[in-house]
Design a protein around this motif. Structure first.
Motif, PDB file in Angstrom:
ATOM      1  N   GLU A   1       2.757 -10.554  -5.049  1.00 32.77           N
ATOM      2  CA  GLU A   1       2.960  -9.683  -3.878  1.00 32.77           C
ATOM      3  C   GLU A   1       3.465  -8.320  -4.330  1.00 32.77           C
ATOM      4  OE1 GLU A   1       6.133  -9.228  -0.162  1.00 32.77           O
ATOM      5  OE2 GLU A   1       5.872 -11.197  -1.094  1.00 32.77           O
ATOM      6  N   ILE A   2       3.047  -7.265  -3.617  1.00 34.20           N
ATOM      7  CA  ILE A   2       3.536  -5.920  -3.886  1.00 34.20           C
ATOM      8  C   ILE A   2       3.901  -5.252  -2.568  1.00 34.20           C
ATOM      9  CG2 ILE A   2       2.951  -3.604  -4.739  1.00 34.20           C
ATOM     10  CD1 ILE A   2       1.143  -4.851  -6.793  1.00 34.20           C
ATOM     11  N   GLN A   3       5.061  -4.585  -2.554  1.00 32.34           N
ATOM     12  CA  GLN A   3       5.457  -3.770  -1.405  1.00 32.34           C
ATOM     13  C   GLN A   3       5.619  -2.328  -1.875  1.00 32.34           C
ATOM     14  OE1 GLN A   3       5.651  -4.432   1.764  1.00 32.34           O
ATOM     15  NE2 GLN A   3       5.230  -6.615   1.618  1.00 32.34           N
ATOM     16  N   ALA A   4       5.566  -1.389  -0.916  1.00 28.57           N
ATOM     17  CA  ALA A   4       5.625   0.020  -1.287  1.00 28.57           C
ATOM     18  C   ALA A   4       6.524   0.821  -0.360  1.00 28.57           C
ATOM     19  CB  ALA A   4       4.221   0.623  -1.271  1.00 28.57           C
ATOM     20  N   SER A   5       7.320   1.717  -0.943  1.00 26.34           N
ATOM     21  CA  SER A   5       7.996   2.762  -0.169  1.00 26.34           C
ATOM     22  C   SER A   5       7.008   3.928  -0.135  1.00 26.34           C
ATOM     23  CB  SER A   5       9.324   3.147  -0.833  1.00 26.34           C
ATOM     24  OG  SER A   5       9.081   3.787  -2.076  1.00 26.34           O
TER      25      SER A   5
END
Length: 575
Positions: free
Chosen positions: A411-415
């Motif tokens: 999983e990857i999240q981004a600001s």
């Protein structure tokens, strides 16, 4: 004198906990979580009552030998631009970050129980409770104050939000709004039409409600989709509504879409068959449609893609239209686009430097399963758990510094300018702008057993298996949660790990500063020598430049002198 109680899950798993009866219910919850190795929700006493509040165990009537039953629910995180709200396993809420933008819920803390979900504007939160109640807090102008409609916020089933307002859908199909009027907080002009609503969609500045009969009602900023008057005659038989940036698109049967608040109606997008507000996409049936700026993209049920507007060049557009098996399209805020096919290949278009041009990583973009976007970059997860990044380098487009660590990513999240990747072993890797969460070294030791990650505009929060939360990034974006660390379940071991990490960071900074000073000291003689050489060269150059001038001057002077002498000698002979 300490008492010992047994905490028991509904599955039958149990553990014993010893503590002083003067300690709080929160302390019991934290110890129970550590003993059971998982997130602890509601605590039910032997008498069948819930243990709530910050009072002592003695006040709650807990005695030695009691059995406390644990009831859990799924934990969740939401974020405004600068604050986080965490729904704990017991349905209570913990907040941190900018207190004016939702980071402080102390005024409504006693109302925040049995919370099921939370929605956020740019600077406020609204929580939906199990009994259909709504609790809001944060900046009042952005929807943090719902007192004017509070008595009508009952039996609510869904909440949606723009950047500055909330809309609540009740079980009877009616709608209530609050927040900035021009961003959808006031629906008085269409209030009578908001009946039998089954879905609400929101963009940054407007709302669109889909009614049971397939008609659509809109309100909010006119220029961003709040006014659909010009296309209202076509808004019937609508299957679903999708948000744009800005505007909305209503998807109908046979590949027809109706769009408003998106582009000037007098502007024609090349290749899009437009007839008086209805756009014929050329697809038999539209499954997904996205809009950003002057670019549109749609995926049909036959998994073909159609694009309009800015795609780069005609050749690129033909290549996109020839694609088959497209399963998803993504774009970032800089108008760069990416499409993933069933075989894992990727096509990109739009703003080249922000991710629209992926030729530099084309060979690695294979067997891609998911793509995440920051403000101006992309990060793709491949089926082998590897990660490929491209776009603006310092906003996450360059992951070279952590490339060896980007393995088994799930999983990857981004600001807006950084990424955080969750690996299969529960550890986390971050990269991108440090002042937007791209550096998690200060909490790296604590980032273990992580189950999910959430991001604000410039910080991240990670939930661990035991329900505790770890944060990093600038405090102004919610990266510092030390004020509520106990409520977030962080242990003394976490504090010690953070202290070690900060000490290590200071030591590393001092070592780097020392190395720079040493390098400067070593280079000083060489610099002085180089400066002396440059000075000597400049002097020689100036001398060489001045010599011809002096010679010419002397020559001119001698010539003038000779001329004057000749003139003097000539005068007697004339007499």
């Amino acid at each position: 004198m300490a008492i010992t109680v047994t905490v028991c899950l509904l599955s039958g798993e149990a553990a014993s906990v010893s503590l002083d009866p003067s300690r709080s219910v929160e302390t019991l919850r934290a110890k129970a979580s550590q003993a059971l190795g998982r997130s602890v929700g509601k605590l039910v006493s032997s008498g069948g009552s819930f243990l709530r509040g910050r009072g002592s165990l003695a006040d709650a009537g807990v005695q030695d030998g009691d059995t406390i039953t644990v009831v859990t629910q799924k934990v969740a995180l939401r974020a405004t631009e600068s604050a986080f709200a965490f729904i704990r396993a017991d349905g209570s809420v913990v907040t941190w970050g900018d207190q004016w933008e939702g980071g402080d819920c102390s005024d409504v803390q006693d109302q925040l129980h049995d919370v099921q979900s939370i929605q956020a504007t740019a600077a406020a939160f609204a929580a939906l409770c199990a009994d259909g109640r709504v609790v809001s807090w944060g900046n009042p102008e952005f929807g943090g104050d719902s007192s004017t409609v509070q008595w009508r916020l009952v039996d609510v089933s869904q909440i949606q939000s723009t950047s500055g307002a909330f809309a609540a859908l009740r079980q009877d199909g009616t709608v209530e709004t609050w927040g900035m009027p021009h961003l959808g907080g006031n629906c008085d002009l269409v209030y009578g039409k908001l009946q039998n609503v089954r879905q609400i969609q929101a963009n940054d500045a407007a709302f669109a409600a889909l009614r049971a009969d397939g008609s659509v009602v809109t309100w909010g900023a006119d220029e961003e989709g709040g006014n659909s008057q010009e296309v209202q005659q076509y808004l019937h038989g609508v299957r679903c509504i999708q948000r744009g940036f800005p505007g909305f698109t209503a998807i109908k049967e046979h590949g027809q879409v109706v769009s408003w608040g998106f582009i000037d109606p007098d502007v024609h997008l090349p290749g899009l068959d437009q007839a008086e507000g209805i756009y014929r996409t050329g697809l038999s049936d539209v499954k997904e449609m996205r809009m950003m700026g002057d670019t549109w993209a749609a995926v049909g049920s036959d998994e073909r893609i159609k694009t309009w507007g800015y795609t780069g060049d005609r050749k690129k557009q033909h290549q996109l239209h020839a694609m088959r098996g497209v399963k998803r399209i993504i774009h970032n805020e800089s108008n760069a686009w990416a499409a993933i096919t069933n075989d894992g290949s990727v096509a990109t278009w739009g703003e080249p430097c922000s991710g629209g041009d992926s030729r530099s990583v084309k060979r690695r973009l294979k067997k891609v399963e998911h793509i995440q976007a920051s403000g101006s970059a992309f990060a793709a997860i491949r089926s082998d758990g590897g990660v490929v990044t491209w776009g603006v380098q310092d906003q996450g487009g360059n992951s070279q510094a952590v490339r060896k660590c980007l393995k088994n990513v799930k999983e990857i999240q981004a600001s807006c300018a950084a990424f955080a990747a969750l690996r299969a072993d529960g550890t986390v890797v971050a990269w991108g702008k440090k002042n937007h969460g791209g550096d998690c070294s200060a909490v790296q030791e604590q980032l273990h057993d992580v189950t999910c990650i959430q991001a604000s505009l410039g910080a991240f929060a990670a939930i661990r298996t035991d329900g505790s939360v770890v944060t990093w990034g600038p405090p102004s974006f919610g990266g510092n949660s030390s004020r509520v660390k106990e409520q977030l379940g962080r242990s003394q071991a976490d504090d010690e790990a953070e202290t070690r990490a900060r000490a290590k960071a200071r030591e590393l900074a001092r070592a780097k500063a020392k190395a720079r000073a040493k390098a400067r000291a070593r280079a000083r003689p060489a610099i002085a020598k180089a400066q002396a050489q440059r000075k000597a060269q400049a002097k020689a150059k100036a001398k060489a430049k001045a010599k011809p001038k002096a010679k010419a001057k002397a020559k001119a002077k001698a010539k003038a002198k000779a001329k004057a002498k000749a003139k003097v000698l000539k005068k007697p002979s004339q007499k």
